[in-house]
Design an enzyme around this catalytic site. Structure first.
Site, short mmCIF file in Angstrom:
data_model
loop_
_atom_site.label_atom_id
_atom_site.label_comp_id
_atom_site.label_asym_id
_atom_site.label_seq_id
_atom_site.Cartn_x
_atom_site.Cartn_y
_atom_site.Cartn_z
N GLU A 212 11.01 -13.47 -7.57
CA GLU A 212 9.81 -12.90 -7.74
C GLU A 212 10.09 -11.16 -7.64
O GLU A 212 9.60 -10.06 -8.13
CB GLU A 212 8.43 -13.18 -6.27
N HIS B 74 8.14 -21.23 5.41
CA HIS B 74 8.52 -20.27 4.84
C HIS B 74 8.00 -19.51 6.04
O HIS B 74 6.86 -19.69 6.64
CB HIS B 74 7.18 -20.04 3.60
N CYS C 78 7.40 -16.68 -3.37
CA CYS C 78 8.03 -17.21 -3.02
C CYS C 78 8.46 -18.63 -2.90
O CYS C 78 9.63 -18.74 -1.72
CB CYS C 78 7.92 -17.29 -1.42
#
EC number: 2.3.3.10
Lengths: 349, 137, 380
Positions: free
Chosen positions: A81, A235, A113
Site C-alpha cells: 500500500e 495481523h 495490509c
C-alpha cells in the site's frame, strides 16, 4: 494437489527508532504510548530503501530457500500500500532484479495490509490450475505515518516473500477463508501523503470483526478448534490487537507470541502477519499446524490453515532469518528518522 | 511538462548490471569483466553473461562529504571497493554508520537499493550497493 | 638537439585564476589569445585549438570556436575544440604539435579556457563526476575526489605514512602560491590549518583539493623559434592510459597512465630541472612524482618532506604552487602548467634566478584515465 510454501524470505531494515524517542519529540507520555501499543521500537528503512528494494531482498532469499531456478517462476505478485510509483509496477522491477523469464504473470495488488496474502491465494489458484509451476507472492511496505500523529508510533518497514508451488513444500496451505466488507476504518486518498484512520473504529467493526469472521469461518469449514493448532498468527497493527483477538478466539498466549514481531519492528502492513509466519517457520517442527489471519483496512481478512512438512528445518539456515534480522540493528534518533524516511519537506531529491 | 533531468534509456539498458551485477566471461580464456567489455585481453570477442556472487570482501572505502547535486540529500556517501569472487566492484557502502570500525577484508553483501531520483515526479534509478554483513557500529 | 624540438613556445599569456563573474568564455579567451599572439610577434596562425572541458556544461555553448574567434577578431582560421576533461589542455597541446609536424611550418594558437564558477558547487561536483565512468561510477554518486581518497588511503597504508606527511603537499604548494602573483591562493598555510580543514573524503581534507577556478591560458606554438626571444622548445611528449573502471586496476597506489606516458617520453631518472605535475588532489601530485620515475615507489612523500623537490634541488616541483595554489581551471589547467614552466625556464618574475634549462609537464585526465607528459628545454 497439495499446494503451499516452497521457500520464504524476509527483510527487515537495519535501523531502529525507539517509540520513546518519538514520544519525547512530541511531548507525549512515552509510558502511556508503550502501554497503548506495546511497541518498543520500530524498523526504519534507510534513505535508499523503499517497498521495491525490500521486495527484491526478501524475494532473493525466498528463491534461495526454495532452491529453484528463477526461470521456473511463472508469476510474481506484489502486495503493497506504499508503492513508490503510483503508476508503474513493483512486480516488473522484480522480474529484472530476480532474473525471471519474460513469460511471467505479474501485477501489484492493493487491499491495504491484506494484498500480500491475496497474492498467495491467487498464486495457489494458478498453481492448482496448472497455469504456473511456481509463483512469488510479496508483501512489502514502508508505509507513512504523519509526524506527530499516532500512526507514527507503530508504522514500521519490512517485506516478506513466499514461493508458492506444489512440489518440495516446506508447508502445505491446506485451506483458506476470506471475510470482507465495506468498512472505512483507515484509508489514504489518492495523492495524499499520509493515511487517515478512525482511531477506535479501527478496532471492533474493522480488525476484530473481520479477523474473527475469517478465523471462525475457516475453523467451522474444517471442523477444527483452537486446540488443533500449534501456532496462531494475526495481523499486527500493534502488539495489543493480536493478543486480544487470540483471547477472543480462545487461543492461549503461548501460541500467539512466537508469531508476534510488531513489538520490535512496528507494523509492516503487507508484511505484518506474513513476517510473523516467517519467524514461526524458523522454529516450527515438521507437522506443525498454523493458523494465519491477515487483515487489510477497508476491510477484509484472509485466513490460512498451514501445516509444515519434513523439509522445513533444513531450509531455515539457507538465508537470513527473521531472528537474525531482529537482532541486527542500529538505533537512530528522531532527526535521522525524519531524514531517512524523507519526511523533511525537500524542494528536490 | 515535467522536466526530465535523468535519462531513462541510459538507465534502462544497464538494468542487468545495476540490478544483478551481470558481468561477461570470456569463452576463450575465462576472464570475467565487470563492467562488461567488447573485447577480452586475450583478443576474443565472445563472451557469456555471468552474474557475480552477491557476497565478497571489502578492499577499501571512503566517506564522501562533498557530493553532487543529485545526492545532496543523501550525504554523506560511503563508497567501497569489494572483491566479489575475484572481480573488483565499486559501489556505495550502506547501513554502516561507522565504517572505521570494520576490520580488514570485512564481509559485504550486495543489496538492491535506490540510487537517485528525478525530483518528485521523474524516474527512480535503482541499483546495487554494498552492505557490510556486520561489524561497523 | 637544436633542431629536434617538436615546436617552440613563441608566445604565452595567462589570466590570474579567479571567479570571473564579470567575464564569460569569450572575454577570458580574447584576453589571453591576443596577449600571447602579440608576445609571439603576431604571426600567421594555421589553427586555433581550444581546450575546454565545460563549455557546454557551464557555458551552455557548443561549437564554441567561432564565438570565441569572432569576439577576438581572429579571422578565417579553423578552430578545433579539444575536450578530454581536466586533461584537455595537455591534449590540445599534443594535437597542436602533431598539426605542426604535419604542416611542416607555421604557428598554432592553443587556448585553454573554462568557467566552473558559472554554476554552484553542487553542480561543479556533478560535472567533475563526469570525469569518471558515467554508467558505473558517477551513476552511484562518485566524484574524482572519492577515488583519490581511496588511493591516498591505500598509499599511506602501504608505505606507512601519516596524514601529517601528506599535508606537506598542501603546505608547500601554499608557500609557493604566496610568492606567485598568478596563484589563486596567495596565503601560506600551517599544518594546523590543513589538519583543521573539513574532511572532503577521508583522509583527504579541503586543503588536499585544488580549488575550482575560472581561467584562461594561451600558447603560440611555432615550428621555428622567435629570433628575438629566448627559444623554448617542446622536445618530446608521451601518452599513456589506464583502465577506465577504477576498481579493476587492482593496485590503487600508482598512476599507471602517467607511468606509461613517462615511458613513452623516454628515461627520466636523470632529469634535472623544473617539473609541473597535475595535482588536482595532493595525492596525485605525490603519485605523479613516482610515476614519472623521479623517485622510487613509496618514497615521494618522504623525499618531499625532506625538501628534495624544493627550489634549488635537482628536481624542482610545482614552483608556481601547482593546481593546489594556482587553481583547477579544468580544461585550461594543462595550458596553465605549460605557461608556468615557460615562465620558470625564462626566469620571469617570480622565478628569476632559477637558471633551469629543462622542464617537464605532466597533465592527467580525471583519476588516472589518460596522461600526457611533455619535456621542454631552453634551446641555445
Amino acid at each position: 494437489m497439495a499446494v503451499g510454501i516452497v521457500g520464504w524470505g524476509a527483510y527487515i531494515p537495519r535501523y531502529r527508532i525507539k517509540t520513546r524517542e518519538i514520544a519525547e519529540a512530541w511531548g507525549d507520555d512515552a509510558l502511556r504510548i508503550r502501554d497503548m501499543y506495546l511497541v518498543e521500537e520500530k524498523a526504519v528503512g534507510y534513505i535508499d530503501e523503499d517497498p521495491v528494494t525490500m521486495a527484491v531482498e526478501a524475494s532473493r532469499d525466498a528463491l534461495t530457500r526454495a532452491g529453484i531456478a528463477p526461470s521456473e517462476v511463472g508469476a510474481v505478485f506484489a502486495g503493497t500500500e506504499s508503492k513508490p510509483y503510483a503508476v508503474k509496477p513493483i512486480s516488473s522491477i522484480l522480474i529484472d532484479a530476480l532474473n525471471l523469464k519474460r513469460q511471467v504473470y505479474s501485477v501489484d495488488m492493493e487491499f491495504a495490509c491484506k494484498a500480500g496474502s491475496d497474492a498467495i491465494v491467487n498464486l495457489m489458484g494458478l498453481v492448482k490450475s496448472g497455469l504456473i509451476k511456481y509463483g512469488i507472492a510479496v508483501g512489502t511496505d514502508s508505509s507513512q505515518g504523519e509526524p506527530g500523529e499516532h500512526l507514527e508510533y507503530t508504522v514500521g518497514t519490512g517485506a516478506v516473500a513466499y514461493i508458492i508451488g506444489s512440489t518440495n513444500l516446506v508447508a502445505e496451505i491446506k485451506h483458506t477463508y476470506p471475510f470482507a466488507s465495506d468498512t472505512p476504518d483507515f484509508w489514504r486518498r489518492d495523492g495524499s501523503p499520509y493515511p487517515v484512520h478512525g482511531e477506535g473504529f479501527t478496532g471492533e467493526p474493522a480488525y476484530f470483526r473481520h479477523i474473527i469472521g475469517a478465523a471462525k469461518g475457516l475453523m467451522e469449514e474444517l471442523g477444527m478448534k483452537p486446540n488443533d493448532f500449534d501456532y496462531a498468527i494475526f495481523h499486527q497493527p500493534n502488539a495489543r490487537f493480536p493478543v486480544r483477538v487470540a483471547q477472543m478466539l480462545g487461543f492461549p498466549l503461548e501460541k500467539v507470541k512466537p508469531g508476534i514481531v510488531v513489538d520490535l519492528i512496528g507494523n509492516t502492513y503487507n508484511a505484518s502477519a506474513l513476517l510473523g509466519l516467517a519467524k514461526v517457520l524458523e522454529e516450527a517442527k515438521p507437522g506443525s499446524r498454523i493458523l494465519v489471519v491477515t487483515f487489510g483496512s477497508g476491510a477484509g481478512s484472509n485466513a490460512f490453515y498451514i501445516e509444515t512438512t519434513d523439509l522445513l528445518p533444513s531450509r531455515v539456515k539457507l538465508a537470513r532469518t527473521v531472528g537474525e534480522m531482529l537482532e541486527d540493528k542500529v538505533y537512530i534518533d528522531y532527526s535521522l528518522y525524519l531524514k531517512y524516511r524523507r519526511i523533511i519537506r525537500m524542494i528536490h531529491g | 511538462m515535467v522536466d526530465q533531468n535523468l535519462s531513462v534509456p541510459k538507465y534502462w539498458r544497464k538494468i542487468p548490471q545495476y540490478y544483478r551485477l551481470t558481468a561477461v566471461k570470456c569463452r576463450k580464456c575465462g576472464r570475467v569483466y565487470f563492467p562488461p567489455r567488447a573485447v577480452c585481453e586475450c583478443g576474443s570477442r565472445e563472451f557469456d553473461e555471468y552474474e557475480l556472487p552477491r557476497r565478497g570482501k571489502l578492499i577499501e572505502y571512503t566517506v564522501l562529504r562533498s557530493v553532487t547535486s543529485d545526492f545532496e540529500k543523501q550525504r554523506p556517501l560511503a563508497f567501497g571497493i569489494a572483491d566479489l569472487g575475484g572481480v573488483r566492484v565499486f559501489g556505495q557502502l550502506v547501513d554502516c554508520p561507522n565504517p572505521d570500525k570494520l576490520g580488514e577484508g570485512a564481509e559485504v553483501e550486495v543489496v538492491f537499493r535506490r540510487v537517485k531520483e528525478d525530483s518528485d515526479y521523474g524516474i527512480i534509478y535503482y541499483g546495487f550497493k554494498l552492505r557490510p554483513v556486520k561489524g561497523c557500529w | 638537439m637544436h633542431n629536434s624540438a617538436l615546436g617552440y613556445i613563441n608566445g604565452f599569456a595567462i589570466t590570474p585564476p579567479g571567479r570571473y563573474y564579470d567575464k564569460g568564455y569569450r572575454e577570458l579567451f580574447a584576453e589571453v589569445a591576443l596577449k600571447a599572439l602579440e608576445a609571439a610577434g603576431n604571426p600567421d596562425i594555421k589553427a586555433i585549438y581550444v581546450a575546454s572541458a565545460l563549455s557546454e556544461l557551464t557555458g551552455e555553448q557548443l561549437a564554441i570556436g567561432n564565438v570565441l574567434r569572432d569576439y577576438a577578431g581572429l579571422r578565417n582560421i579553423p578552430s578545433i575544440r579539444i575536450e578530454n576533461g581536466d586533461g584537455s589542455g595537455g591534449f590540445a597541446i599534443m594535437t597542436a604539435l602533431n598539426h605542426l609536424a604535419s604542416a611542416g611550418n607555421g604557428c598554432m594558437l592553443v587556448v585553454g579556457v573554462d568557467k566552473p564558477h558559472e554554476v554552484i558547487s553542487l553542480k561543479q561536483n556533478k560535472y567533475a563526476s563526469y570525469l569518471l565512468d558515467s554508467d558505473y561510477e558517477a551513476y552511484f554518486g562518485a566524484t574524482p575526489v572519492a577515488l583519490a581518497a581511496i588511493m591516498a588511503k591505500q598509499y599511506m597504508r602501504s608505505y606507512e605514512y601519516k596524514y601529517e606527511d601528506l599535508a606537506t603537499w598542501a603546505i608547500k604548494m601554499h608557500e609557493r602560491g604566496a610568492k606567485n602573483p598568478y596563484a589563486y591562493f596567495k596565503r601560506a598555510a600551517k599544518l594546523k590549518d590543513v589538519l583543521d580543514s573539513e574532511l572532503v573524503a577521508d583522509p583527504l581534507r579541503l586543503y588536499d583539493v585544488s580549488p575550482f577556478v575560472d581561467g584562461a591560458a594561451a600558447l603560440v606554438l611555432c615550428s621555428k623559434p622567435n629570433p628575438n626571444d629566448l627559444a623554448i622548445g617542446v622536445i618530446n611528449y608521451g601518452f599513456g592510459a589506464s583502465n577506465s573502471y577504477f576498481a579493476s586496476r587492482n593496485d590503487y597506489t600508482v598512476l599507471s597512465s602517467v607511468v606509461e606516458a613517462a615511458k613513452a617520453v623516454g628515461p627520466l631518472e636523470n632529469f634535472n630541472g623544473v617539473v609541473s605535475v597535475h595535482d588536482t588532489y595532493s595525492i596525485f601530485g605525490v603519485l605523479a612524482l613516482e610515476a614519472l620515475g623521479l623517485c622510487k615507489r613509496g618514497s615521494a612523500l618522504r623525499l618531499l618532506n625532506e625538501g628534495y623537490f624544493d627550489q634549488g634541488g635537482r628536481v624542482m616541483v610545482n614552483l608556481d604552487g601547482g593546481l593546489k595554489a594556482v587553481g583547477n581551471s579544468m580544461g585550461a589547467s594543462g595550458v596553465y602548467q605549460m605557461a608556468g614552466v615557460v615562465m620558470q625556464l625564462r626566469g620571469d618574475k617570480p622565478f628569476n634566478g632559477l637558471n633551469a634549462e629543462s622542464a617537464m609537464v605532466e597533465d592527467m585526465v580525471g583519476v588516472d584515465q589518460e596522461s600526457v607528459v611533455f619535456t621542454l628545454r631552453v634551446v641555445k
